[in-house]
Scaffold this motif. Sequence first.
Motif, short mmCIF file in Angstrom:
data_model
loop_
_atom_site.label_atom_id
_atom_site.label_comp_id
_atom_site.label_asym_id
_atom_site.label_seq_id
_atom_site.Cartn_x
_atom_site.Cartn_y
_atom_site.Cartn_z
N ARG A 26 0.82 -1.27 0.07
CA ARG A 26 -0.02 0.02 -0.07
C ARG A 26 1.04 1.10 0.04
NH1 ARG A 26 -2.86 0.34 5.74
NH2 ARG A 26 -2.89 2.59 5.61
N LEU A 27 0.14 2.25 -0.66
CA LEU A 27 0.95 3.70 -0.61
C LEU A 27 0.62 4.24 0.66
CD1 LEU A 27 0.14 4.80 -4.52
CD2 LEU A 27 2.20 4.12 -3.29
N PRO A 28 1.93 4.84 1.32
CA PRO A 28 1.43 5.60 2.37
C PRO A 28 0.82 7.13 2.27
CG PRO A 28 3.73 5.96 1.64
CD PRO A 28 3.02 4.99 0.89
N PRO A 29 0.38 7.83 3.16
CA PRO A 29 -0.14 9.17 2.97
C PRO A 29 0.64 9.88 1.97
CG PRO A 29 -0.71 8.51 5.03
CD PRO A 29 0.20 7.45 4.67
N TYR A 30 0.10 10.67 0.99
CA TYR A 30 0.90 11.46 0.22
C TYR A 30 1.91 10.66 -0.86
CZ TYR A 30 -0.06 14.95 3.66
OH TYR A 30 -0.84 15.88 4.42
N GLY A 31 1.82 9.28 -0.79
CA GLY A 31 2.46 8.54 -1.52
C GLY A 31 1.74 8.25 -3.06
N GLN A 33 0.34 10.88 -4.58
CA GLN A 33 0.81 11.92 -5.23
C GLN A 33 2.30 11.78 -5.84
OE1 GLN A 33 -0.97 11.96 -2.62
NE2 GLN A 33 -1.95 13.53 -2.17
N PHE A 34 3.13 11.25 -5.06
CA PHE A 34 4.55 11.19 -5.53
C PHE A 34 4.66 10.13 -6.56
CE2 PHE A 34 5.92 12.68 -1.27
CZ PHE A 34 6.87 13.44 -1.54
N MET A 35 3.71 8.95 -6.56
CA MET A 35 3.84 8.18 -7.51
C MET A 35 3.30 8.90 -8.92
SD MET A 35 4.63 5.05 -8.22
CE MET A 35 4.28 4.06 -6.84
N ALA A 36 2.20 9.69 -8.82
CA ALA A 36 1.92 10.59 -10.26
C ALA A 36 2.88 11.20 -10.68
CB ALA A 36 0.59 11.08 -9.73
N ILE A 37 3.54 12.01 -9.74
CA ILE A 37 4.63 12.91 -10.26
C ILE A 37 5.88 12.08 -10.88
CG2 ILE A 37 6.64 14.26 -9.39
CD1 ILE A 37 4.80 15.39 -6.88
N ARG A 38 6.27 10.79 -10.22
CA ARG A 38 7.40 10.19 -10.97
C ARG A 38 6.69 9.44 -12.42
NH1 ARG A 38 11.63 9.13 -7.89
NH2 ARG A 38 12.55 8.90 -9.92
N GLU A 39 5.58 9.12 -12.22
CA GLU A 39 4.89 8.45 -13.55
C GLU A 39 5.03 9.50 -14.46
OE1 GLU A 39 1.35 6.90 -12.40
OE2 GLU A 39 2.26 5.00 -11.74
N ALA A 40 5.08 10.88 -14.33
CA ALA A 40 4.84 12.00 -15.33
C ALA A 40 6.35 12.27 -15.58
CB ALA A 40 4.36 13.27 -14.87
N ILE A 63 6.04 12.00 3.31
CA ILE A 63 5.11 10.90 3.36
C ILE A 63 4.98 10.68 4.90
CG2 ILE A 63 5.30 9.82 1.12
CD1 ILE A 63 7.20 7.63 2.42
N ILE A 64 4.08 10.29 5.18
CA ILE A 64 3.98 9.43 6.79
C ILE A 64 3.71 8.20 6.80
CG2 ILE A 64 2.42 10.11 8.80
CD1 ILE A 64 3.50 12.53 7.60
N ILE A 65 4.42 7.49 7.85
CA ILE A 65 4.19 6.06 7.99
C ILE A 65 3.35 5.93 8.95
CG2 ILE A 65 5.62 4.00 8.48
CD1 ILE A 65 6.48 5.56 5.89
N PRO A 66 2.26 4.96 8.70
CA PRO A 66 1.10 4.95 9.60
C PRO A 66 1.52 3.87 10.81
CG PRO A 66 0.23 4.64 7.40
CD PRO A 66 1.80 4.82 7.32
N ALA A 67 1.02 4.16 11.83
CA ALA A 67 1.57 3.25 13.27
C ALA A 67 1.06 1.75 13.02
CB ALA A 67 0.90 3.81 14.37
N ASP A 68 -0.04 1.78 12.29
CA ASP A 68 -0.49 0.31 12.12
C ASP A 68 -0.08 -0.51 10.98
OD1 ASP A 68 -1.86 1.88 10.26
OD2 ASP A 68 -3.85 0.94 10.31
N VAL A 69 0.76 -0.10 10.26
CA VAL A 69 1.32 -0.86 9.19
C VAL A 69 2.90 -0.95 9.15
CG1 VAL A 69 1.83 -0.46 6.55
CG2 VAL A 69 -0.28 0.47 7.69
N THR A 70 3.28 -2.20 8.89
CA THR A 70 4.93 -2.51 8.83
C THR A 70 5.44 -1.94 7.73
OG1 THR A 70 4.60 -4.67 7.91
CG2 THR A 70 4.16 -4.77 10.09
N PRO A 71 6.71 -1.66 7.53
CA PRO A 71 7.20 -0.80 6.58
C PRO A 71 7.35 -1.90 5.27
CG PRO A 71 8.52 -0.54 8.65
CD PRO A 71 7.52 -1.53 9.07
#
Length: 140
Positions: A26-31, A33-40, A63-71
């Motif tokens: 899964r993409l982290p918060p703001y991920g 947007q980064f993916m769209a920027i990189r794909e462009a 990007i923010i790493i949520p507490a409930d998700v492992t890296p």
Amino acid sequence: MNPPKENAPAATEARFDTKLNRNYKRLPPYGKQFMAIREAGKIPAKTVMVSFDWDLAKAYPRIIIPADVTPAEIEFRFLAGLPVQITYRNKDAHRVDAVAQEIAKVNPCFLATFAYDFAGTGNAWAILKPYQSLEIAEAA
């Protein structure tokens, strides 16, 4: 529950027999947007900050790493070739190593950590991967 419409095409029927992709990350918060920027074909103008806290690094692309998700569950491909800094508070220090290892797998051009609570003490910074320009990376 409403009965299905008889004139709806068969392709619109919901099917629940799909198999989940076990390799999905899964993409982290703001991920997204980064993916769209990189794909462009573009990159952020500043160092990308990775944080566990919504209050840190607001002035930077982040990007923010949520507490409930492992890296290992997070997609970091959009950080490939970018300068990255993991900014954290003492309460999240135990999570930094796992995140740094996952980010290192995508080969950022620079990777460092910054302990916000140690700012000004000389112990706040740790460079995990020194800056590497694209010319050096392509020659290797």
